[in-house]
Each structure stands twice: as structure tokens, then as C-alpha cells.
Enzyme design. Structure first.
Site, short mmCIF file in Angstrom:
data_model
loop_
_atom_site.label_atom_id
_atom_site.label_comp_id
_atom_site.label_asym_id
_atom_site.label_seq_id
_atom_site.Cartn_x
_atom_site.Cartn_y
_atom_site.Cartn_z
N ASN A 48 0.87 -1.16 -0.01
CA ASN A 48 -0.01 -0.07 0.03
C ASN A 48 0.74 1.19 -0.05
OD1 ASN A 48 -1.83 2.17 0.51
ND2 ASN A 48 -2.58 1.31 2.50
N TRP A 49 0.99 1.95 -1.33
CA TRP A 49 1.97 2.90 -1.30
C TRP A 49 1.42 4.15 -0.57
CZ3 TRP A 49 3.63 2.97 -7.15
CH2 TRP A 49 4.12 1.83 -7.41
N LYS A 50 0.08 4.25 -0.29
CA LYS A 50 -0.51 5.23 0.27
C LYS A 50 -0.09 6.75 -0.62
CE LYS A 50 -0.17 3.07 4.80
NZ LYS A 50 -0.03 3.44 6.31
N HIS B 156 -9.43 1.24 5.07
CA HIS B 156 -8.24 1.26 5.78
C HIS B 156 -8.45 2.31 7.00
CE1 HIS B 156 -4.11 2.61 6.38
NE2 HIS B 156 -3.58 1.39 5.87
N GLU C 173 -6.74 4.54 7.96
CA GLU C 173 -6.65 5.99 7.54
C GLU C 173 -7.88 6.92 7.17
OE1 GLU C 173 -3.01 5.42 5.56
OE2 GLU C 173 -1.97 4.80 7.27
N GLU D 73 -5.36 -4.73 10.63
CA GLU D 73 -4.25 -4.04 10.81
C GLU D 73 -4.68 -2.91 12.16
OE1 GLU D 73 -2.58 -2.75 6.82
OE2 GLU D 73 -3.93 -1.11 7.50
N GLY E 146 2.61 2.46 10.76
CA GLY E 146 3.40 3.63 10.85
C GLY E 146 4.23 3.68 11.74
N SER F 17 3.40 -2.16 10.33
CA SER F 17 4.91 -2.01 10.49
C SER F 17 5.57 -3.53 10.40
CB SER F 17 5.09 -1.91 12.06
OG SER F 17 4.79 -0.51 12.39
N GLY G 181 3.07 -1.14 4.15
CA GLY G 181 2.96 0.44 3.83
C GLY G 181 4.34 0.66 3.79
N GLY G 182 5.08 1.20 4.69
CA GLY G 182 6.51 1.80 4.43
C GLY G 182 7.39 1.17 3.88
P1 13P Z 1 3.20 0.48 7.66
O1 13P Z 1 3.52 -0.95 7.14
O2 13P Z 1 4.04 1.55 7.08
O3 13P Z 1 3.01 0.38 9.14
O4 13P Z 1 1.61 0.60 7.34
C1 13P Z 1 0.78 -0.49 7.14
C2 13P Z 1 -0.49 -0.28 6.50
O5 13P Z 1 -1.16 0.79 6.76
C3 13P Z 1 -0.81 -0.84 5.21
O6 13P Z 1 -2.07 -0.57 4.82
#
Ligand code: 13P
Length: 259
Positions: free
Chosen positions: A9-11, A98, A100, A172, A178, A217, A238-239
Site C-alpha cells: 500500500n503505497w498510500k 483502511h 486512515e 491492521e 506506521g 509495521s 506500508g512503508g
Molecule cells: P506500515 O507498514 O507503514 O505500518 O503501514 C501499514 C499499512 O497501513 C498498510 O495498509
């Protein structure tokens, strides 16, 4: 046997050139690794990059996914993108709900809206990746399993799950996204087993074929411990999905757990 899915997930990260470089780097890094047969891999770029990233993925088994969509088919919804529009890009997946979008971004999406989005995605032929997870306050109040039950049940009202592509779940925990604070393998397994049990009550034996991803994470070094859990069927990253090296290491570490 559930084939694990590792989805990046590149966000709202990278520009188009960097997105293309990332895809090229992941393709090169995976080389002959058994992507597609043993482990499924997907990338979820920002909506505006879906078409060009679909092009960058041509000839590879890496799948494309969107990060969100709107549930109406068409109309006066300035700025929104329908499920059919997402499907036109060649995407197989779309993330829905998600944390967010539930908690951070102005929309503050509720469970009713996510239910409608799930149905719209399915109608357009997309496989939804539905995110659920508790906040830190809910975990401290020992409400985690109740929150998961509620989010799952509300999202699935009137929604039939009859094939494994009708639903992918992503657990999640909001406090792990994050933050560098990853759920322990035991915490992940408890949540995943709970979700599978509730899904079995709601949808029947298909629950044993539905993949439940862990997100929050995930890094190359903690991948194996999490992926070894019996009810963890991949990750939403994510990251660590933003660099070819770390994303590829997460995929190969997942492959290695399949023995
Ligand atoms: P991180 O891997 O950066 O914690 O993000 C997880 C995420 O929200 C994937 O959708």
C-alpha cells in the site's frame, strides 16, 4: 491451502517516475521467485497512477490494486472514482476501509459506507481487501475482539462471500500502523483466528479459504514470525513496500515460511 498475498500500500507516496522505478526494481528483485503460484504479490499505488503502473506491470504476475473507491456508479460526486473506473485500469484488488480513511482523513468513513463500497467493488469484479482493526484505547480496554466482530459484521451486511476472491481481510491494528510497533505474532494470530471464526459464522466454510492479511509495521526482519502463524495469510505493507529491497525481502521471507 490459502496462497499468501503480499500487497504494498503505497498510500500517498512516490511520484510517477519513482513508482515506475519501484515496480522495475521489484520485478528485477523477484527474478524467478515463485510469484503468482506460491505467493501472490500486489501493489496499490495512488489512484491517479493506476493506469501507468498497470503498464509498468505488463508481462509480470504482480497484481494491481487501488487504495479506495466510491460506492456510487456515477453522478455528481466531484473528486470521487467509481468501482467500474478502478476496474477499467486492470486492477484486481481494492483496499476498503483502511484505518486512515476510517480515522484520519476528513471523510471519517463509517461501517455503513464501507459496506456499500464492498458491494460496489464486488459488482465491478474487484476483490476487496477489507481493513479492520482496533485503536490503542480499544486494545487497552480489552475491546479488540468486539471491535473486530463489529467491523466485520457491519461490513458484510447483505454481502455474500461464496468464493475466496469475494473477500480478503486485513487485520491492521491502528496502533501498529506506521509506528514501528508491530503486533506480536500471538496478538496477530489471536485476532486472525477470531476473524476467521466470526466469518465462518457469517459465511460458512468459505471462511477457511479467505485470506486474512496482517498490516502494521511489517518489515523484512519481522515477516517470518508473523507469516508463520496459522491464520496469517500474507501482509498489507506500508512503508516497507516503498523500496524494492525491503518489499522483495518481505516476499521472499514469506515464500521461505511455506517450506
Ligand atoms: P506500515 O507498514 O507503514 O505500518 O503501514 C501499514 C499499512 O497501513 C498498510 O495498509
Amino acid at each position: 491451502m490459502r496462497r499468501p498475498l503480499i500487497a504494498g500500500n503505497w498510500k500517498m507516496n512516490l511520484d510517477l517516475a519513482r513508482g515506475r522505478d519501484l515496480v522495475a526494481g521489484v520485478r528485477a528483485g523477484l527474478g524467478s521467485a515463485d510469484v503468482g503460484t506460491q505467493v501472490e504479490v500486489a501493489v496499490c499505488p495512488p489512484t491517479i497512477y493506476l493506469f501507468p503502473i498497470a503498464e509498468a506491470l505488463q508481462g509480470s504476475l504482480i497484481r494491481l490494486g487501488a487504495q479506495d473507491l466510491y460506492y456510487e456508479a456515477s453522478g455528481a460526486y466531484t473528486g470521487e472514482v467509481s468501482a467500474t473506473m478502478v476496474a477499467e485500469t486492470g486492477a484486481k484488488y481494492t483496499i476498503i476501509g483502511h484505518s486512515e480513511r476510517r480515522h484520519t482523513i476528513g471523510h471519517l468513513e463509517d461501517d455503513r459506507m464501507l459496506n456499500l463500497k464492498l458491494k460496489a467493488a464486488h459488482q465491478a469484479g474487484l476483490a476487496p481487501i477489507l481493513c479492520v482493526g482496533e485503536t490503542i484505547d480499544e486494545r487497552r480496554a480489552e475491546q479488540t475482539l468486539d471491535v473486530l466482530t463489529f467491523q466485520l459484521t457491519a461490513a458484510l451486511v447483505g454481502y455474500g462471500v461464496t468464493s475466496p476472491d469475494d473477500l480478503v481481510l486485513a487485520y491492521e491494528p491502528v496502533w501498529a500502523i506506521g509506528t514501528g510497533e508491530v503486533a506480536t505474532p500471538e496478538q496477530a494470530q489471536e485476532a486472525h483466528a477470531h476473524l476467521r471464526n466470526r466469518l465462518r459464522e457469517l459465511a460458512g466454510p468459505i471462511a477457511d479459504e479467505v485470506r486474512i492479511l496482517y498490516g502494521g509495521s511489517v518489515k523484512p526482519d519481522n515477516t517470518a514470525a508473523i507469516m508463520k502463524q496459522p491464520d496469517v495469510d500474507g501482509g498489507l505493507i506500508g512503508g516497507a513496500s516503498l523500496k524494492p529491497d525491503s518489499f522483495v525481502r518481505i516476499i521472499t521471507a514469506t515464500l521461505a515460511t511455506l517450506g
